[in-house]
Design a protein around this motif. Structure first.
Motif, PDB file in Angstrom:
ATOM      1  N   CYS A   1     -23.708 -18.686  19.059  1.00  0.00           N
ATOM      2  CA  CYS A   1     -24.853 -19.065  18.230  1.00  0.00           C
ATOM      3  C   CYS A   1     -25.577 -20.279  18.804  1.00  0.00           C
ATOM      4  O   CYS A   1     -26.814 -20.334  18.812  1.00  0.00           O
ATOM      5  N   PHE A   2     -24.817 -21.260  19.287  1.00  0.00           N
ATOM      6  CA  PHE A   2     -25.448 -22.466  19.818  1.00  0.00           C
ATOM      7  C   PHE A   2     -26.427 -22.139  20.941  1.00  0.00           C
ATOM      8  O   PHE A   2     -27.482 -22.768  21.061  1.00  0.00           O
ATOM      9  N   TYR A   3     -26.082 -21.146  21.763  1.00  0.00           N
ATOM     10  CA  TYR A   3     -26.937 -20.812  22.906  1.00  0.00           C
ATOM     11  C   TYR A   3     -27.930 -19.684  22.614  1.00  0.00           C
ATOM     12  O   TYR A   3     -28.580 -19.185  23.540  1.00  0.00           O
ATOM     13  N   SER A   4     -28.076 -19.303  21.336  1.00  0.00           N
ATOM     14  CA  SER A   4     -29.018 -18.220  21.038  1.00  0.00           C
ATOM     15  C   SER A   4     -29.968 -18.509  19.887  1.00  0.00           C
ATOM     16  O   SER A   4     -31.104 -18.037  19.893  1.00  0.00           O
ATOM     17  N   ILE A   5     -29.541 -19.284  18.889  1.00  0.00           N
ATOM     18  CA  ILE A   5     -30.394 -19.438  17.709  1.00  0.00           C
ATOM     19  C   ILE A   5     -31.467 -20.510  17.941  1.00  0.00           C
ATOM     20  O   ILE A   5     -31.251 -21.483  18.670  1.00  0.00           O
ATOM     21  N   PRO A   6     -32.636 -20.366  17.324  1.00  0.00           N
ATOM     22  CA  PRO A   6     -33.739 -21.299  17.577  1.00  0.00           C
ATOM     23  C   PRO A   6     -33.473 -22.706  17.067  1.00  0.00           C
ATOM     24  O   PRO A   6     -34.010 -23.675  17.628  1.00  0.00           O
ATOM     25  N   SER A   7     -32.651 -22.859  16.042  1.00  0.00           N
ATOM     26  CA  SER A   7     -32.396 -24.193  15.490  1.00  0.00           C
ATOM     27  C   SER A   7     -31.468 -25.035  16.356  1.00  0.00           C
ATOM     28  O   SER A   7     -31.149 -26.176  16.002  1.00  0.00           O
ATOM     29  N   ALA A   8     -31.033 -24.487  17.505  1.00  0.00           N
ATOM     30  CA  ALA A   8     -30.209 -25.262  18.433  1.00  0.00           C
ATOM     31  C   ALA A   8     -30.871 -25.352  19.810  1.00  0.00           C
ATOM     32  O   ALA A   8     -30.206 -25.649  20.798  1.00  0.00           O
ATOM     33  N   GLY A   9     -32.174 -25.117  19.877  1.00  0.00           N
ATOM     34  CA  GLY A   9     -32.887 -25.205  21.149  1.00  0.00           C
ATOM     35  C   GLY A   9     -32.898 -26.629  21.698  1.00  0.00           C
ATOM     36  O   GLY A   9     -32.699 -27.604  20.959  1.00  0.00           O
ATOM     37  N   ASP A  10     -33.174 -26.759  22.982  1.00  0.00           N
ATOM     38  CA  ASP A  10     -33.183 -28.086  23.613  1.00  0.00           C
ATOM     39  C   ASP A  10     -34.215 -29.022  22.984  1.00  0.00           C
ATOM     40  O   ASP A  10     -34.040 -30.245  22.986  1.00  0.00           O
TER      41      ASP A  10
END
Length: 264
Positions: A66-75
């Motif tokens: 999830c960290f590497y796919s969901i928008p709320s964890a973007g850079d």
């Protein structure tokens, strides 16, 4: 009394002192009422805040996938200058990014330990400062999107820190600073793109009062992964930290997605 659930950052209400609530799916704890009382914290497992699966937490309360796919964890969350929704360019999900990035943002100065610069959505004032344990804070400028706030923060990082010394914050070692004077000095340091947003008449100083019976002299950070069972008497709450009488501190936000049992 026994509570069990998935840790998320404590919810807060501005007051004197600030009110803290630890919220679970079917219950909540008004943490201020536990000051001076003993409590036991037991780590029981993981639950991703996005997918809900019982997978090990990677960062920000999310599992690795999830960290590497969901928008709320973007850079762009941690580096707002990377925001591109104002250009119509997606990172992971343009609709989500437009909702979050294309709204008023505030660049601010705050003192949690030493003076720092930061960025937050306008809707998160003063919650952001409370979560950082700021003793006082002042908005510098309000801009219409996250990108402009980000490039402002980058420019001001040449003159101010963007980090918090969390140990100094927790022992209440806060440098005496004339925050409003420093605010007015920043106009000449702003990027050209945002200088017109500076309002010299919009001075406002927020002073924040935390529910702390006694600040620790020395601190020891509790790691629920290596110390899954802990008992102590709650002596204070500041930022997103629980402060115990023996100097142990727990950063609740660092353990989002951890399933815990709390006995009071």
């Amino acid at each position: 009394m026994r509570y069990e659930g998935v840790l998320t950052k404590m919810q807060t209400e501005l007051g004197s002192p600030i009110q803290y609530y630890l919220v679970f799916e079917d219950s909540f704890i008004h943490m201020n009422q536990l000051l001076g009382r003993g409590m036991e914290i037991n780590f029981r497992g993981f639950q991703c805040l996005n997918c809900g699966k019982k997978k090990k937490i990677w960062r920000m309360g999310f599992c690795y996938d999830c960290f590497y796919s969901i928008p709320s964890a973007g850079d762009w969350i941690m580096r707002p200058e990377l925001s591109t929704a104002h250009l119509g360019i997606a990172d992971r999900d343009l609709a989500y990014e437009q909702r979050v990035q294309l709204q008023p943002h505030v660049v601010y100065l705050a003192a949690s330990s030493d003076l720092k610069v930061g960025v937050t959505r306008k809707t998160q004032v003063p919650t952001r400062w409370i979560d950082q344990g700021a003793s006082y804070a002042t908005p510098l400028i309000e801009v219409p999107n996250r990108y402009l706030a980000g490039i402002t923060e980058v420019a001001l990082k040449n003159y101010f820190s963007d980090k918090i010394n969390w140990k100094k914050m927790l022992v209440n070692d806060v440098a005496p600073i004339d925050l409003l004077a420093r605010r007015n000095e920043t106009k000449a340091l702003l990027p050209d793109e945002v200088r017109d947003y500076f309002d010299a008449t919009a001075e406002k100083l927020y002073t924040l009062d935390y529910p702390v019976l006694e600040y620790p002299k020395k601190i020891n950070s509790l790691n629920l992964g290596t110390t899954p069972n802990y008992s102590g008497k709650l002596a204070g709450i500041k930022g997103q930290y629980l402060i115990f009488e023996d100097g142990t501190v727990l950063n609740v936000r660092s353990y989002e997605g951890f399933v815990v049992e709390i006995n009071i």
